[in-house]
Design an enzyme around this catalytic site. Structure first.
Site, PDB file in Angstrom:
ATOM      1  N   LYS A   1      -8.826   2.706  -6.116  1.00  0.00           N
ATOM      2  CA  LYS A   1      -9.424   2.376  -4.882  1.00  0.00           C
ATOM      3  C   LYS A   1     -10.190   3.672  -4.420  1.00  0.00           C
ATOM      4  O   LYS A   1      -9.789   4.855  -4.956  1.00  0.00           O
ATOM      5  CB  LYS A   1      -8.733   1.841  -3.852  1.00  0.00           C
ATOM      6  CG  LYS A   1      -7.409   2.719  -3.438  1.00  0.00           C
ATOM      7  CD  LYS A   1      -6.698   2.356  -2.283  1.00  0.00           C
ATOM      8  CE  LYS A   1      -5.750   3.290  -1.617  1.00  0.00           C
ATOM      9  NZ  LYS A   1      -4.688   2.582  -0.904  1.00  0.00           N
ATOM     10  N   HIS A   2     -11.236   3.801  -3.759  1.00  0.00           N
ATOM     11  CA  HIS A   2     -11.999   2.425  -2.870  1.00  0.00           C
ATOM     12  C   HIS A   2     -13.280   2.504  -3.938  1.00  0.00           C
ATOM     13  O   HIS A   2     -14.237   3.619  -3.520  1.00  0.00           O
ATOM     14  CB  HIS A   2     -12.112   2.993  -1.587  1.00  0.00           C
ATOM     15  CG  HIS A   2     -10.655   3.044  -0.814  1.00  0.00           C
ATOM     16  ND1 HIS A   2     -10.291   4.295  -0.941  1.00  0.00           N
ATOM     17  CD2 HIS A   2      -9.966   2.248  -0.129  1.00  0.00           C
ATOM     18  CE1 HIS A   2      -8.950   4.444  -0.106  1.00  0.00           C
ATOM     19  NE2 HIS A   2      -8.821   2.920   0.128  1.00  0.00           N
TER      20      HIS A   2
ATOM     21  N   ASP B   1     -10.834  -4.081   0.319  1.00  0.00           N
ATOM     22  CA  ASP B   1     -10.041  -3.113   1.172  1.00  0.00           C
ATOM     23  C   ASP B   1      -9.793  -4.295   2.308  1.00  0.00           C
ATOM     24  O   ASP B   1     -10.498  -5.207   2.385  1.00  0.00           O
ATOM     25  CB  ASP B   1     -10.709  -2.078   1.767  1.00  0.00           C
ATOM     26  CG  ASP B   1      -9.904  -0.927   2.355  1.00  0.00           C
ATOM     27  OD1 ASP B   1      -8.754  -1.037   2.445  1.00  0.00           O
ATOM     28  OD2 ASP B   1     -10.496   0.244   2.366  1.00  0.00           O
TER      29      ASP B   1
ATOM     30  N   ASP C   1       0.807  -1.061  -0.016  1.00  0.00           N
ATOM     31  CA  ASP C   1      -0.082   0.044   0.044  1.00  0.00           C
ATOM     32  C   ASP C   1       0.829   1.323   0.211  1.00  0.00           C
ATOM     33  O   ASP C   1       1.105   1.728   0.991  1.00  0.00           O
ATOM     34  CB  ASP C   1      -0.909   0.198   1.140  1.00  0.00           C
ATOM     35  CG  ASP C   1      -2.023   0.933   1.169  1.00  0.00           C
ATOM     36  OD1 ASP C   1      -2.217   1.477   0.287  1.00  0.00           O
ATOM     37  OD2 ASP C   1      -2.822   0.994   2.062  1.00  0.00           O
TER      38      ASP C   1
ATOM     39  N   ARG D   1      -5.388  12.140   0.825  1.00  0.00           N
ATOM     40  CA  ARG D   1      -5.049  10.775  -0.181  1.00  0.00           C
ATOM     41  C   ARG D   1      -5.798  11.061  -1.461  1.00  0.00           C
ATOM     42  O   ARG D   1      -5.288  10.390  -2.330  1.00  0.00           O
ATOM     43  CB  ARG D   1      -5.537   9.680   0.621  1.00  0.00           C
ATOM     44  CG  ARG D   1      -4.837   9.501   1.976  1.00  0.00           C
ATOM     45  CD  ARG D   1      -5.562   8.610   2.653  1.00  0.00           C
ATOM     46  NE  ARG D   1      -5.646   7.079   2.123  1.00  0.00           N
ATOM     47  CZ  ARG D   1      -6.095   6.013   2.497  1.00  0.00           C
ATOM     48  NH1 ARG D   1      -7.189   6.212   3.332  1.00  0.00           N
ATOM     49  NH2 ARG D   1      -6.339   4.874   1.887  1.00  0.00           N
TER      50      ARG D   1
ATOM     51  N   ARG E   1       4.604   3.184   2.757  1.00  0.00           N
ATOM     52  CA  ARG E   1       5.198   1.899   3.700  1.00  0.00           C
ATOM     53  C   ARG E   1       6.651   1.965   3.459  1.00  0.00           C
ATOM     54  O   ARG E   1       7.478   1.676   4.203  1.00  0.00           O
ATOM     55  CB  ARG E   1       4.506   0.558   3.186  1.00  0.00           C
ATOM     56  CG  ARG E   1       3.065   0.759   3.067  1.00  0.00           C
ATOM     57  CD  ARG E   1       2.373   0.660   4.456  1.00  0.00           C
ATOM     58  NE  ARG E   1       0.769   0.974   4.287  1.00  0.00           N
ATOM     59  CZ  ARG E   1       0.150   1.595   5.148  1.00  0.00           C
ATOM     60  NH1 ARG E   1       0.677   2.458   5.783  1.00  0.00           N
ATOM     61  NH2 ARG E   1      -1.078   1.632   4.942  1.00  0.00           N
TER      62      ARG E   1
ATOM     63  N   HIS F   1     -12.589   2.168   8.864  1.00  0.00           N
ATOM     64  CA  HIS F   1     -11.618   1.247  10.026  1.00  0.00           C
ATOM     65  C   HIS F   1     -12.644   0.845  11.233  1.00  0.00           C
ATOM     66  O   HIS F   1     -12.185   0.087  11.740  1.00  0.00           O
ATOM     67  CB  HIS F   1     -10.475   1.834  10.110  1.00  0.00           C
ATOM     68  CG  HIS F   1      -9.458   2.014   9.267  1.00  0.00           C
ATOM     69  ND1 HIS F   1      -9.198   3.199   8.563  1.00  0.00           N
ATOM     70  CD2 HIS F   1      -8.416   1.140   8.868  1.00  0.00           C
ATOM     71  CE1 HIS F   1      -8.383   3.011   7.591  1.00  0.00           C
ATOM     72  NE2 HIS F   1      -7.897   1.926   7.831  1.00  0.00           N
TER      73      HIS F   1
END
Length: 515
Positions: free
Chosen positions: A175-176, A260, A75, A145, A83, A188
């Protein structure tokens, strides 16, 4: 067919449908064993798996020792979600900065640069870009983002990002789906809802995904959100109406569909992680991403067993999981051939800083000195001497690694030695009512004050703290490192459109008069 042989075959199909994460910077025995057995065909890397590019290359080579076409995903949006650079801060600005510049050639070049680095590290699939139109400025999980709040901007930069990344031999993932921008709940933790009509969604949220498909995107990631215009009962990840009727039928996407992270609260609160996994594959998802929070053999076993049992009891048609496995195998062959291709050029060393500089906006100032009734130096750019920097730090959503360095104080200290700084959170200010005065104002009394915020409009405590600081020091410089929204306080107000390391460097350069 003997029952045991069927069970073994179903077990392989179930393992193929999972894209698990794992803990550690070397390959765990359970992961190595599943790859060697031929069932596990995908893994996902997170910041916890990464030390530096050389270590990642060794890790991916070790992972592919048993299967050269193993799908290795990450990701790496760059920007606030990184990352590869989780421990150092991103060397490239994120989507909001690129959308603010609005130069598709630059966006394509930045994405190609990311792709080159991922390719060199042995990664074949990148869960990026975010194709979400951030139409709700208070969105708690997308924000910077996104390429922005305008559908046309997001569409053209999504397509450019896909072209750039895939030209370097790494598959992109839009995405998403069908769009997470017009939401106010972090998936989340809870279930967001998009309230627009089908016509509104088709006009605002879907065009970036269409643009990604036209650019050749190989993968689409689902969103854990409710879209009543298409399905009033099931989140998109679990909805055949959205994944089959809309994505594959109406929009014609024939690539890989991945969920996801399946452990997110939006789907597990109601269905459990195993129930959500079965429902996602049944709904039309080919691959299930898991392991951001629940990494390990026990979770992998639980989900693989759930998929096998669902086929055996008739809940999940065997034809559906076989179709998913075939699509994964096709993608693995395609991506594997590109992973083995030798790169013909090297990553550009300074394109990230160039992009961050171009994304910087001065909303007010920097003309003349602003006097402050004799209290301190007043604010002028470039800064006169080393300033005091107050960084107000929010709690980040789980997509963003909270340990990733960000801010202006560190790079400003390099440019103006003697710079002092403090970073304060909501908890800090709640626990000590006078902390803001003691740490924010007193050390800055005889020098310039720089206040750094991140999505101030979304955080009432941050806006209140900023107003309190500016009430005593109206000459202060404010640097917004999130989504700009609302008034522009401060004698000078800078907007970086993201909190990456290079965004902080670009702001520090400007403040210090080095560009």
């Amino acid at each position: 067919m003997e029952p045991s042989s069927r069970h073994d075959r179903l077990r392989r199909l179930a393992e193929t449908a999972l894209q698990p994460g794992f803990v550690g910077t070397t390959v765990p025995d359970w992961v190595r064993g599943r790859i060697a057995d031929g069932g596990l065909t995908s893994v996902v890397l997170f910041g916890r798996n990464i030390v530096d590019p050389e270590q990642v290359a060794r890790l991916t080579a070790e992972l592919r020792a048993e299967n050269r076409d193993l799908i290795i995903a990450i990701d790496e949006e760059a920007g606030d979600v990184t990352r590869l650079e989780a421990w150092t801060g991103a060397s490239r600005p994120g989507n909001l900065a690129l959308g603010a510049v609005d130069d598709v050639d630059l966006t394509e070049s930045v994405a190609r640069d990311i792709g080159r680095e991922l390719h060199a590290a042995g990664i074949s699939l990148n869960y990026a870009p975010s194709a979400d139109v951030n139409s709700n400025p208070l969105n708690p999980v997308i924000g910077a983002r996104s390429f922005g709040a305008r559908t046309d901007v997001v569409s053209r930069h999504t397509a450019a990002w896909v072209r750039g990344l895939q030209s370097a031999g790494v598959a992109a993932c839009a995405k998403h789906f069908p769009g997470h921008g017009d939401t106010s709940v972090d998936s989340h933790h809870g279930l967001p809802q998009v309230s627009g009509s089908a016509e509104e969604i088709a006009a605002t949220a879907l065009p970036p995904f269409v643009a990604a498909m036209e650019a050749g995107v190989r993968v689409v990631m689902t969103a854990h959100l409710l879209t009543p215009a298409y399905d009033p009962d099931l989140p998109a990840t679990l909805s055949p109406r959205i994944l089959v009727d809309l994505l594959r039928g109406e929009l014609g996407f024939d690539g890989l569909v991945v969920t996801d992270a399946i452990e997110m609260g939006a789907v597990t609160a109601r269905y459990g992680i195993d129930g959500a996994t079965v429902r996602a594959v049944k709904a039309g998802a080919d691959a299930v991403c898991v392991g951001g929070e629940h990494a390990g053999e026990a979770t992998f076993e639980l989900l693989a067993d759930a998929l096998v049992q669902a086929v055996l009891d008739g809940t999940l048609p065997e034809a559906r999981i076989s179709e998913a496995a075939a699509r994964i195998a096709e993608f693995a062959a395609w991506s594997g051939s590109r992973t083995r291709a030798v790169a013909t050029d090297k990553a550009a060393s300074d394109i990230g800083l160039v992009a961050a500089r171009r994304a910087l906006r001065v909303v007010t100032g920097p003309s003349d000195r602003t006097e402050d009734s004799g209290r301190g130096r007043g604010s002028v750019l470039p800064l006169v001497g080393a300033p005091h920097v107050v960084e107000l730090s929010p709690t980040m959503n789980l997509a963003v690694d909270g340990q990733t360095p960000w801010g202006v104080a560190a790079p400003l200290s390099d440019l103006l030695p003697g710079t002092t700084s403090v970073r304060l959170t909501e908890a800090d200010l709640r626990e000590s009512g006078d902390l803001l005065d003691r740490k924010g104002l007193d050390p800055a009394a005889e020098r310039s004050l720089v206040v750094v915020v991140r999505d101030a409009a979304r955080h009432g405590w941050m806006s209140a703290a900023m107003a309190r600081l500016l009430g005593s020091r109206p000459d202060a410089v404010v640097v917004e490192m999130g989504v700009p929204n609302g008034a522009t306080p401060g004698a000078v107000h800078l907007v970086t459109h993201g909190a990456t390391r290079v965004s902080g460097v670009a702001a520090a350069e400007f403040l210090a008069g080095r560009r």
